[in-house]
Design a protein around this motif. Structure first.
Motif: not given
Length: 371
Positions: A9, A176, A179-180, A183, A186, A188-189, A192-193
């Motif tokens: 990451s 972001r 991260k999505v 994960t 996810g 929550d991710y 936020k994205l």
């Protein structure tokens, strides 16, 4: 495995930052998308145009400031020259008004003419400096410090800051998205994205609007700078041309007056330089018994004779003789340059030969008047 995933990451984030740096270095814009880092051609062209406008208006502003400084320096120097020229004019006027010499007032006349011409020239110089100040320096100074230019530059600076914020937000969206993808499930991710992408779109929209406003404002200022600066340069040229034309007229008139006076002096002999002035004629000579003698026959003839004045003559110097029509003159010397020296009514002096005619017979009463 978790450690390896975190390392991967971080590695992807570093790659993303490096890509962003490369695009930023070569003028690219960073926005969100499936790959997140792309170049938006219309926005890039707008950005490039705004950069060119900013550079153009800045250069024009500096040029206007240089003109103002140059004109102000010229005005300071010109004011000192006016002061010196007026002092010279006053000194010339004072000499011409208070001084003469035994051979005439030719120099006094020349000094007065020069004083008048010098005063006129300094007055024209003053008009030039005034025109340069009001028609050139003041308008350009007002534009350099004026609101339109500053407002347009502030818009451009706001656009540049918003563009940087948009690029930073694009990087955030890219992070972001990574991260999505890494994960699973996810939620929550993902939220936020979505929020980051919404903010990015808002920034892009605001940036586009602000960019258009900044380009329009800078374009208007650039056109005004070009037009006004050229007009002020033309006004400066016209003012200087008018000044030099008027000064040339003054100098030509002054030169003509002085040359005319010099020609008159050169045409008139100067008895003060003669080594010998013949004595007044005797009674016998006045009645026709002439004594002929010559001194340097190439320049003058000394021959006493009587002549009648056929045209009045007004003496212009102390060594010349006033003549009235009908007067009789005892001519004692004739010069080849057209002048004669003689005596009339108890006074002696020079006069033009063309104003008299020789007489062989004269009444005795006329002889008494001559003497």
């Amino acid at each position: 495995m978790e450690a390896i995933r975190k390392q991967a990451s971080k590695f992807r984030e570093q790659v993303a930052r490096q890509q962003q740096a490369v695009f930023k270095q070569f003028g690219g814009s960073v926005y969100g998308g499936s790959d997140n880092v792309i170049t938006d051609s219309p926005e890039y062209q707008q950005h490039q145009k705004l950069e060119k406008l900013y550079i153009s208006t800045r250069a024009a502003k500096h040029f206007q400031r240089d003109i103002v400084r140059g004109v102000e320096g010229y005005i300071v120097t010109g004011s000192k020259q006016i002061e010196i020229g007026n002092k010279l004019s006053e000194d010339s006027r004072k000499y011409g008004g208070e001084n003469t010499c035994t051979s005439g007032n030719t120099l006094s006349k020349g000094a007065l003419s020069y004083a008048r011409a010098r005063a006129q020239m300094e007055n024209e110089r003053g008009n030039l400096l005034k025109a340069l100040g009001t028609q050139v320096a003041e308008p350009l100074r007002a534009m350099v410090m004026g609101a339109p230019l500053e407002d347009a530059r502030h818009l451009a600076q706001r656009y540049d800051r918003m563009r940087q914020d948009t690029e930073a937000q694009a990087i955030e969206v890219s992070k972001r998205q990574i991260k999505v993808r890494e994960t699973v499930g996810g939620g929550d991710y993902i939220s936020k994205l979505e929020a980051a992408e919404a903010k990015l779109q808002e920034l892009k929209s605001n940036m586009a609007v602000l960019g258009k406003e900044a380009v329009a404002a800078m374009t208007a200022v650039e056109a005004q700078q070009q037009r006004l600066t050229l007009q002020r340069l033309i006004a400066m040229v016209e003012s200087e041309r008018t000044y030099h034309q008027k000064v040339l007229q003054i100098l030509e008139q002054l030169e003509a007056e002085m040359l005319s006076e010099r020609q008159r002096i050169e045409a008139s002999p100067n008895p003060a330089t003669e080594n010998f002035v013949p004595p007044p004629p005797s009674y016998e000579e006045a009645n026709g018994i002439f004594a002929n003698s010559t001194v340097d026959t190439s320049t003058e003839t000394m021959e006493y004779f009587l002549a009648e004045v056929i045209q009045s003559y007004q003496a212009e110097t102390d060594v010349e003789l006033n003549l009235s029509v009908g007067d009789y003159v005892v001519v004692r010397k004739v010069s080849n340059n057209g002048w004669a020296e003689g005596e009339c009514k108890g006074k002696a002096g020079w006069f033009p030969c063309a104003y008299i005619e020789r007489r062989d017979r004269v009444l005795a009463s006329k002889i008494v008047q001559i003497l």
